[in-house]
Design a protein around this motif. Structure first.
Motif, short mmCIF file in Angstrom:
data_model
loop_
_atom_site.label_atom_id
_atom_site.label_comp_id
_atom_site.label_asym_id
_atom_site.label_seq_id
_atom_site.Cartn_x
_atom_site.Cartn_y
_atom_site.Cartn_z
N GLU A 48 0.88 -1.23 0.02
CA GLU A 48 -0.03 0.15 -0.13
C GLU A 48 0.85 1.15 -0.04
O GLU A 48 0.60 2.26 -0.70
CB GLU A 48 -0.91 -0.06 1.26
N GLN A 49 2.01 1.24 0.81
CA GLN A 49 2.90 2.42 0.77
C GLN A 49 3.61 2.58 -0.58
O GLN A 49 3.52 3.63 -1.16
CB GLN A 49 4.19 2.07 1.81
N VAL A 50 4.02 1.36 -1.32
CA VAL A 50 4.37 1.58 -2.71
C VAL A 50 3.35 2.33 -3.59
O VAL A 50 3.83 3.28 -4.36
CB VAL A 50 5.10 0.36 -3.17
N PHE A 51 2.17 1.59 -3.52
CA PHE A 51 1.09 1.90 -4.36
C PHE A 51 0.93 3.57 -4.21
O PHE A 51 0.82 4.47 -4.97
CB PHE A 51 -0.21 1.42 -4.15
N ASN A 52 0.79 4.00 -2.95
CA ASN A 52 0.39 5.52 -2.62
C ASN A 52 1.74 6.47 -2.96
O ASN A 52 1.40 7.38 -3.55
CB ASN A 52 0.20 5.50 -1.10
N GLN A 53 2.91 6.05 -2.89
CA GLN A 53 4.29 6.74 -3.53
C GLN A 53 4.22 6.59 -4.75
O GLN A 53 4.86 7.67 -5.39
CB GLN A 53 5.25 6.09 -2.60
N HIS A 104 -2.29 4.13 -11.87
CA HIS A 104 -3.19 3.27 -11.45
C HIS A 104 -4.31 3.70 -10.54
O HIS A 104 -5.39 3.12 -10.18
CB HIS A 104 -2.58 2.03 -10.70
N GLY A 105 -4.30 5.17 -10.03
CA GLY A 105 -5.28 5.45 -9.29
C GLY A 105 -6.19 6.41 -10.10
O GLY A 105 -7.16 6.85 -9.97
N THR A 106 -5.65 6.84 -11.43
CA THR A 106 -6.27 7.96 -12.25
C THR A 106 -6.57 7.08 -13.82
O THR A 106 -7.37 7.78 -14.46
CB THR A 106 -5.48 9.05 -12.57
N GLY A 107 -5.86 6.04 -13.97
CA GLY A 107 -5.98 5.45 -15.52
C GLY A 107 -4.92 6.20 -16.44
O GLY A 107 -4.98 6.01 -17.53
N ALA A 108 -4.08 7.07 -15.84
CA ALA A 108 -3.23 7.67 -16.88
C ALA A 108 -2.42 6.69 -17.58
O ALA A 108 -1.92 5.58 -17.13
CB ALA A 108 -2.30 8.64 -15.99
N GLY A 109 -1.92 6.91 -18.80
CA GLY A 109 -1.11 5.95 -19.59
C GLY A 109 -1.95 4.64 -20.04
O GLY A 109 -0.99 3.73 -20.40
N GLY A 110 -3.14 4.72 -19.69
CA GLY A 110 -3.78 3.44 -20.08
C GLY A 110 -3.72 2.59 -18.98
O GLY A 110 -4.07 1.21 -18.96
N GLY A 162 7.61 1.57 -12.39
CA GLY A 162 6.75 2.63 -12.15
C GLY A 162 7.12 4.01 -12.21
O GLY A 162 6.98 4.80 -11.92
N GLY A 163 8.53 3.83 -12.89
CA GLY A 163 9.08 5.08 -13.26
C GLY A 163 10.12 5.63 -12.03
O GLY A 163 10.63 6.52 -12.18
N GLY A 206 3.79 -3.81 -4.65
CA GLY A 206 2.80 -2.99 -5.09
C GLY A 206 1.77 -3.60 -5.99
O GLY A 206 0.54 -3.39 -5.94
N VAL A 207 2.38 -4.72 -6.80
CA VAL A 207 1.65 -5.43 -7.56
C VAL A 207 0.37 -6.33 -6.79
O VAL A 207 -0.61 -6.35 -7.15
CB VAL A 207 2.41 -6.21 -8.66
N ASP A 208 1.20 -6.81 -5.96
CA ASP A 208 0.55 -7.80 -4.94
C ASP A 208 -0.68 -6.96 -4.34
O ASP A 208 -1.93 -7.30 -4.13
CB ASP A 208 1.34 -8.63 -3.83
N TYR A 209 -0.52 -5.76 -3.75
CA TYR A 209 -1.36 -4.90 -3.18
C TYR A 209 -2.63 -4.50 -4.13
O TYR A 209 -3.75 -4.82 -3.83
CB TYR A 209 -0.80 -3.66 -2.58
N MET A 210 -2.11 -4.11 -5.34
CA MET A 210 -3.28 -3.82 -6.34
C MET A 210 -4.26 -5.01 -6.54
O MET A 210 -5.29 -5.14 -6.66
CB MET A 210 -2.58 -3.38 -7.59
N LEU A 211 -3.47 -6.33 -6.78
CA LEU A 211 -4.33 -7.38 -6.77
C LEU A 211 -5.11 -7.53 -5.68
O LEU A 211 -6.46 -8.19 -6.08
CB LEU A 211 -3.32 -8.55 -7.18
#
Length: 120
Positions: A39-44, A50-56, A96-97, A109-114
């Motif tokens: 969750e920390q990696v996702f938020n940072q 992945h929160g906005t859909g930017a870049g597809g 993620g850049g 981060g991937v595991d959190y999103m899943l």
């Protein structure tokens, strides 16, 4: 940035993959510490796209947007997150850049999103 990233990824041989997909099992159960790290990696890092859909990017929690990606299996999702990916519906920059993320952080981060997808 994406226009600069595409030639680099192509030079690395990162392209849309036509390998035979392997089915994805349900996301593995995450320990609370792993979930918190993800969750920390996702938020940072991940949330920008992945929160906005930017870049597809498939949005957090949107099962329909993740469906084709999920069908490729965990290993392919990790590979795309680690190495980057250019596909017909968008671009994923390596790590993620944020090149200083460790492999474990990217995978968390991937595991959190899943873990945030509704059970099918």
């Amino acid at each position: 940035m994406h226009k600069q990233l595409i030639p680099i990824l192509l030079a690395m041989g990162v392209t849309a993959c036509d390998q035979q997909a392997t089915p994805l099992a349900a996301p593995r159960p995450l320990a609370p510490a792993d979930l918190a790290k993800g969750e920390q990696v996702f938020n940072q890092v991940c949330k920008a796209c992945h929160g906005t859909g930017a870049g597809g990017a498939p949005r957090l929690g949107n099962q329909a947007q993740w469906e084709n990606r999920l069908a490729q299996g965990h290993d392919m999702l990790y590979q795309h997150a680690l190495l980057g990916f250019i596909g017909p519906h968008g671009t994923m920059p390596p790590r993620g850049g944020k090149p200083d993320l460790s492999d474990a952080e990217v995978k968390a981060g991937v595991d959190y999103m899943l873990s945030r997808l509704a059970p099918g």
